[in-house]
Design a protein around this motif. Structure first.
Motif, PDB file in Angstrom:
ATOM      1  N   VAL A 161       0.834  -1.203   0.000  1.00 39.25           N
ATOM      2  CA  VAL A 161       0.000   0.000   0.000  1.00 39.25           C
ATOM      3  C   VAL A 161       0.867   1.251   0.000  1.00 39.25           C
ATOM      4  O   VAL A 161       0.630   2.199  -0.767  1.00 39.25           O
ATOM      5  CB  VAL A 161      -0.952  -0.010   1.216  1.00 39.25           C
ATOM      6  CG1 VAL A 161      -1.595   1.370   1.403  1.00 39.25           C
ATOM      7  CG2 VAL A 161      -2.025  -1.064   1.036  1.00 39.25           C
ATOM      8  N   TRP A 162       1.889   1.284   0.834  1.00 36.81           N
ATOM      9  CA  TRP A 162       2.730   2.476   0.918  1.00 36.81           C
ATOM     10  C   TRP A 162       3.479   2.754  -0.384  1.00 36.81           C
ATOM     11  O   TRP A 162       3.837   3.895  -0.668  1.00 36.81           O
ATOM     12  CB  TRP A 162       3.731   2.339   2.063  1.00 36.81           C
ATOM     13  CG  TRP A 162       3.131   2.531   3.424  1.00 36.81           C
ATOM     14  CD1 TRP A 162       2.975   1.592   4.394  1.00 36.81           C
ATOM     15  CD2 TRP A 162       2.581   3.743   3.963  1.00 36.81           C
ATOM     16  NE1 TRP A 162       2.366   2.147   5.507  1.00 36.81           N
ATOM     17  CE2 TRP A 162       2.111   3.452   5.266  1.00 36.81           C
ATOM     18  CE3 TRP A 162       2.437   5.032   3.464  1.00 36.81           C
ATOM     19  CZ2 TRP A 162       1.520   4.422   6.083  1.00 36.81           C
ATOM     20  CZ3 TRP A 162       1.848   5.996   4.275  1.00 36.81           C
ATOM     21  CH2 TRP A 162       1.400   5.688   5.565  1.00 36.81           C
ATOM     22  N   SER A 163       3.677   1.735  -1.182  1.00 34.33           N
ATOM     23  CA  SER A 163       4.398   1.920  -2.453  1.00 34.33           C
ATOM     24  C   SER A 163       3.456   2.121  -3.634  1.00 34.33           C
ATOM     25  O   SER A 163       3.920   2.251  -4.771  1.00 34.33           O
ATOM     26  CB  SER A 163       5.309   0.716  -2.719  1.00 34.33           C
ATOM     27  OG  SER A 163       4.560  -0.478  -2.847  1.00 34.33           O
ATOM     28  N   ASP A 164       2.155   2.182  -3.373  1.00 31.19           N
ATOM     29  CA  ASP A 164       1.165   2.340  -4.442  1.00 31.19           C
ATOM     30  C   ASP A 164       1.039   3.820  -4.813  1.00 31.19           C
ATOM     31  O   ASP A 164       0.527   4.618  -4.030  1.00 31.19           O
ATOM     32  CB  ASP A 164      -0.185   1.791  -3.973  1.00 31.19           C
ATOM     33  CG  ASP A 164      -1.231   1.777  -5.083  1.00 31.19           C
ATOM     34  OD1 ASP A 164      -1.044   2.470  -6.108  1.00 31.19           O
ATOM     35  OD2 ASP A 164      -2.256   1.090  -4.918  1.00 31.19           O
ATOM     36  N   LEU A 172      -4.743   6.933   1.638  1.00 30.72           N
ATOM     37  CA  LEU A 172      -3.527   6.166   1.835  1.00 30.72           C
ATOM     38  C   LEU A 172      -3.411   5.712   3.287  1.00 30.72           C
ATOM     39  O   LEU A 172      -3.091   4.542   3.557  1.00 30.72           O
ATOM     40  CB  LEU A 172      -2.315   7.009   1.440  1.00 30.72           C
ATOM     41  CG  LEU A 172      -0.933   6.427   1.763  1.00 30.72           C
ATOM     42  CD1 LEU A 172      -0.738   5.090   1.065  1.00 30.72           C
ATOM     43  CD2 LEU A 172       0.171   7.411   1.363  1.00 30.72           C
ATOM     44  N   THR A 173      -3.659   6.617   4.228  1.00 32.95           N
ATOM     45  CA  THR A 173      -3.574   6.266   5.644  1.00 32.95           C
ATOM     46  C   THR A 173      -4.549   5.145   5.976  1.00 32.95           C
ATOM     47  O   THR A 173      -4.209   4.181   6.673  1.00 32.95           O
ATOM     48  CB  THR A 173      -3.881   7.485   6.526  1.00 32.95           C
ATOM     49  OG1 THR A 173      -3.136   8.607   6.057  1.00 32.95           O
ATOM     50  CG2 THR A 173      -3.511   7.217   7.973  1.00 32.95           C
ATOM     51  N   ARG A 174      -5.785   5.297   5.491  1.00 30.72           N
ATOM     52  CA  ARG A 174      -6.813   4.284   5.760  1.00 30.72           C
ATOM     53  C   ARG A 174      -6.441   2.935   5.137  1.00 30.72           C
ATOM     54  O   ARG A 174      -6.531   1.887   5.794  1.00 30.72           O
ATOM     55  CB  ARG A 174      -8.159   4.756   5.209  1.00 30.72           C
ATOM     56  CG  ARG A 174      -9.295   3.750   5.379  1.00 30.72           C
ATOM     57  CD  ARG A 174     -10.593   4.285   4.811  1.00 30.72           C
ATOM     58  NE  ARG A 174     -11.048   5.444   5.567  1.00 30.72           N
ATOM     59  CZ  ARG A 174     -11.759   5.351   6.695  1.00 30.72           C
ATOM     60  NH1 ARG A 174     -12.081   4.160   7.176  1.00 30.72           N
ATOM     61  NH2 ARG A 174     -12.135   6.445   7.325  1.00 30.72           N
ATOM     62  N   ALA A 175      -6.013   2.960   3.877  1.00 34.42           N
ATOM     63  CA  ALA A 175      -5.661   1.712   3.204  1.00 34.42           C
ATOM     64  C   ALA A 175      -4.503   1.008   3.911  1.00 34.42           C
ATOM     65  O   ALA A 175      -4.506  -0.223   4.046  1.00 34.42           O
ATOM     66  CB  ALA A 175      -5.307   1.989   1.748  1.00 34.42           C
ATOM     67  N   ALA A 176      -3.513   1.777   4.367  1.00 33.73           N
ATOM     68  CA  ALA A 176      -2.376   1.183   5.070  1.00 33.73           C
ATOM     69  C   ALA A 176      -2.814   0.559   6.389  1.00 33.73           C
ATOM     70  O   ALA A 176      -2.331  -0.516   6.774  1.00 33.73           O
ATOM     71  CB  ALA A 176      -1.308   2.239   5.311  1.00 33.73           C
ATOM     72  N   ALA A 177      -3.729   1.219   7.096  1.00 32.45           N
ATOM     73  CA  ALA A 177      -4.210   0.687   8.371  1.00 32.45           C
ATOM     74  C   ALA A 177      -4.932  -0.644   8.173  1.00 32.45           C
ATOM     75  O   ALA A 177      -4.712  -1.606   8.919  1.00 32.45           O
ATOM     76  CB  ALA A 177      -5.129   1.698   9.043  1.00 32.45           C
ATOM     77  N   LEU A 198     -11.474   0.195  12.902  1.00 32.96           N
ATOM     78  CA  LEU A 198     -10.805   0.945  11.836  1.00 32.96           C
ATOM     79  C   LEU A 198     -11.818   1.648  10.944  1.00 32.96           C
ATOM     80  O   LEU A 198     -11.576   2.767  10.480  1.00 32.96           O
ATOM     81  CB  LEU A 198      -9.938   0.010  10.997  1.00 32.96           C
ATOM     82  CG  LEU A 198      -8.649  -0.527  11.622  1.00 32.96           C
ATOM     83  CD1 LEU A 198      -7.912  -1.395  10.614  1.00 32.96           C
ATOM     84  CD2 LEU A 198      -7.754   0.594  12.115  1.00 32.96           C
ATOM     85  N   ALA A 199     -12.952   1.014  10.708  1.00 33.66           N
ATOM     86  CA  ALA A 199     -13.968   1.606   9.845  1.00 33.66           C
ATOM     87  C   ALA A 199     -14.517   2.902  10.428  1.00 33.66           C
ATOM     88  O   ALA A 199     -15.010   3.759   9.684  1.00 33.66           O
ATOM     89  CB  ALA A 199     -15.104   0.610   9.615  1.00 33.66           C
ATOM     90  N   ALA A 200     -14.418   3.062  11.744  1.00 32.52           N
ATOM     91  CA  ALA A 200     -14.944   4.255  12.409  1.00 32.52           C
ATOM     92  C   ALA A 200     -13.893   5.346  12.626  1.00 32.52           C
ATOM     93  O   ALA A 200     -14.235   6.473  13.003  1.00 32.52           O
ATOM     94  CB  ALA A 200     -15.557   3.874  13.758  1.00 32.52           C
ATOM     95  N   VAL A 201     -12.619   5.028  12.401  1.00 40.91           N
ATOM     96  CA  VAL A 201     -11.550   6.005  12.617  1.00 40.91           C
ATOM     97  C   VAL A 201     -11.615   7.103  11.560  1.00 40.91           C
ATOM     98  O   VAL A 201     -11.805   6.829  10.367  1.00 40.91           O
ATOM     99  CB  VAL A 201     -10.165   5.319  12.587  1.00 40.91           C
ATOM    100  CG1 VAL A 201      -9.044   6.356  12.559  1.00 40.91           C
ATOM    101  CG2 VAL A 201     -10.000   4.403  13.790  1.00 40.91           C
ATOM    102  N   ARG A 202     -11.442   8.351  11.983  1.00 40.29           N
ATOM    103  CA  ARG A 202     -11.343   9.483  11.056  1.00 40.29           C
ATOM    104  C   ARG A 202      -9.866   9.681  10.718  1.00 40.29           C
ATOM    105  O   ARG A 202      -9.142  10.366  11.432  1.00 40.29           O
ATOM    106  CB  ARG A 202     -11.925  10.748  11.693  1.00 40.29           C
ATOM    107  CG  ARG A 202     -13.431  10.687  11.910  1.00 40.29           C
ATOM    108  CD  ARG A 202     -13.893  11.853  12.760  1.00 40.29           C
ATOM    109  NE  ARG A 202     -15.341  11.935  12.846  1.00 40.29           N
ATOM    110  CZ  ARG A 202     -16.084  11.211  13.683  1.00 40.29           C
ATOM    111  NH1 ARG A 202     -15.505  10.339  14.503  1.00 40.29           N
ATOM    112  NH2 ARG A 202     -17.406  11.345  13.711  1.00 40.29           N
ATOM    113  N   PHE A 203      -9.446   9.069   9.641  1.00 40.94           N
ATOM    114  CA  PHE A 203      -8.046   9.155   9.233  1.00 40.94           C
ATOM    115  C   PHE A 203      -7.759  10.509   8.586  1.00 40.94           C
ATOM    116  O   PHE A 203      -8.613  11.088   7.914  1.00 40.94           O
ATOM    117  CB  PHE A 203      -7.699   8.045   8.244  1.00 40.94           C
ATOM    118  CG  PHE A 203      -7.690   6.673   8.850  1.00 40.94           C
ATOM    119  CD1 PHE A 203      -6.607   6.234   9.582  1.00 40.94           C
ATOM    120  CD2 PHE A 203      -8.767   5.816   8.687  1.00 40.94           C
ATOM    121  CE1 PHE A 203      -6.584   4.967  10.137  1.00 40.94           C
ATOM    122  CE2 PHE A 203      -8.763   4.547   9.226  1.00 40.94           C
ATOM    123  CZ  PHE A 203      -7.671   4.119   9.968  1.00 40.94           C
ATOM    124  N   THR A 204      -6.546  10.996   8.790  1.00 44.65           N
ATOM    125  CA  THR A 204      -6.077  12.200   8.116  1.00 44.65           C
ATOM    126  C   THR A 204      -4.755  11.873   7.415  1.00 44.65           C
ATOM    127  O   THR A 204      -4.310  10.722   7.425  1.00 44.65           O
ATOM    128  CB  THR A 204      -5.869  13.361   9.102  1.00 44.65           C
ATOM    129  OG1 THR A 204      -4.818  13.012  10.030  1.00 44.65           O
ATOM    130  CG2 THR A 204      -7.145  13.660   9.875  1.00 44.65           C
TER     131      THR A 204
END
Length: 290
Positions: A161-164, A172-177, A198-204
Motif C-alpha cells: 500500500v505504501w508503495s502504491d 492512503l492512511t486508511r488503506a495502510a491501516a 478501523l472503519a470508524a476512525v477518522r483518518f487524516t
C-alpha cells in the motif's frame, strides 16, 4: 458514556483539540494519548470505557488528527508541538471541576507512547503515573525482528500500500491501516472487532507529509530511559508478546534499567494488545492505577 468538547490549546497557530471524556473523579484522571500518527483516538475507547465512574478518562485527538484542527503548515506537526498542546490541555481540565485535577495518570499508546514520555519529562509535576502501551522507551535495534518470517508475511500487504502511487491523502492512511490489520492483531478471532474499529476512525494525512518529506523530527526523546529512571515516576510497560512494531523484549529490558518500572507482557497479543486481550490488558492497567 463519553461527553465531547473542543479545547483551545494554541493561538500561534490556532489549534483546538477535540476531546472525549468519561465521567469520573477529577483527582483520578487518566489522559490517553493515541498513536497513528494520522489516526484519531476512537480505536482505544474500549476497554478504557469500562473505567468510567472510577476514573475520568480523557481521550483527545492530537493536532492534525480526527476532529482536531487540521490544515496547518507542515512544520506545525511535530512531537514538541503535540506535547505542548497536551500540557495546555492539562491546565484546561480544571475548568468546571469542583477541585483542581492536580497530577494525572498518562497512558501513551504506540506513537502516543513516545509523546507520553516527552510529556512526563517536560512537565513531571503534572504526571502522577505513566503507562507506555505497545510502544518503547528504548530504540528498536537493527535486526530486532530477523528470522520472524510470519511477521514478514503479515506486513507485506501494508508495504504494498505504501508503495502504491495511486493512493494519497487520508485514503492512503486508511488503506495502510486496513492492510496492516493482520500484523497489528495477533488472534484471528479478534480481527473482526479491530476492522470494525478501523472503519470508524477518522483518518487524516497531515503528519504523513512531513514524514514522507523527511522533515518530521523524531518523536523518541534522547536518553529517555536514564531520564525516566532519574525521575522515579511509577511506570507500567504494557505490551503484547507478539507485537510486530515494537519488540516485547524492549519492554523487559527497560524494566531492568528503570527501578520504578514494571513490565506486563501479555501472551497471544500483538501491537493492538487491548483488542487481542482486552480483559488481561485492562486488569494490568487497573492494578497499576490502583
Amino acid at each position: 458514556m463519553f461527553s465531547q468538547r473542543i479545547v483551545a490549546v494554541s493561538t500561534e497557530p490556532t489549534v483546538e483539540l477535540f476531546v472525549a471524556q468519561t465521567p469520573g473523579p477529577a483527582e483520578r484522571t487518566l489522559l490517553v494519548i493515541h498513536g497513528g500518527p494520522d489516526w484519531d483516538h476512537t480505536y482505544l475507547r474500549e476497554p478504557l470505557a469500562q473505567l468510567a465512574g472510577r476514573h475520568r478518562v480523557i481521550l483527545p485527538d492530537l493536532r492534525g488528527r480526527g476532529r482536531s484542527t487540521r490544515g496547518l503548515a507542515d512544520d506545525a506537526y511535530t512531537p514538541a508541538a503535540a506535547t505542548g498542546d497536551l500540557t495546555v490541555l492539562l491546565d484546561a481540565l480544571d475548568t468546571g471541576d469542583t477541585c483542581d485535577t492536580g497530577p494525572v495518570d498518562v497512558l501513551g499508546f504506540s506513537y502516543g507512547g513516545l509523546i507520553a514520555q516527552r510529556l512526563a519529562l517536560a512537565a513531571p509535576e503534572r504526571v502522577r503515573r505513566l503507562v507506555i502501551a505497545s510502544s518503547s522507551i528504548l530504540p528498536v535495534p537493527p535486526g530486532a525482528f530477523d528470522g520472524w518470517h510470519e511477521r514478514t508475511g503479515r506486513l507485506a500487504a501494508e508495504a504494498a500500500v505504501w508503495s502504491d502511487p495511486s493512493l494519497s491523502g487520508p485514503e492512503l492512511t486508511r488503506a495502510a491501516a486496513f492492510a496492516a490489520a493482520e500484523a497489528n492483531v495477533w488472534r484471528p478471532e479478534a480481527l473482526p472487532d479491530y476492522l470494525d474499529r478501523l472503519a470508524a476512525v477518522r483518518f487524516t494525512a497531515e503528519w504523513i507529509r512531513p514524514w514522507r518529506a523527511g522533515t518530521l523530527p523524531p518523536a523518541r526523546h534522547e536518553d529517555a530511559a536514564r531520564q525516566l529512571a532519574a525521575l522515579g515516576l511509577p511506570l507500567l510497560l504494557l505490551h503484547g508478546r507478539q507485537d510486530m512494531i515494537f519488540p516485547a523484549l524492549l519492554a523487559e529490558e527497560a524494566e531492568k534499567l528503570i527501578p520504578s518500572a514494571r513490565a506486563a507482557v501479555l501472551d497471544e497479543a500483538g501491537h493492538m494488545a487491548h483488542i487481542d486481550q482486552p480483559t488481561a490488558w485492562l486488569d494490568a492497567l487497573t492494578d497499576f492505577l490502583s
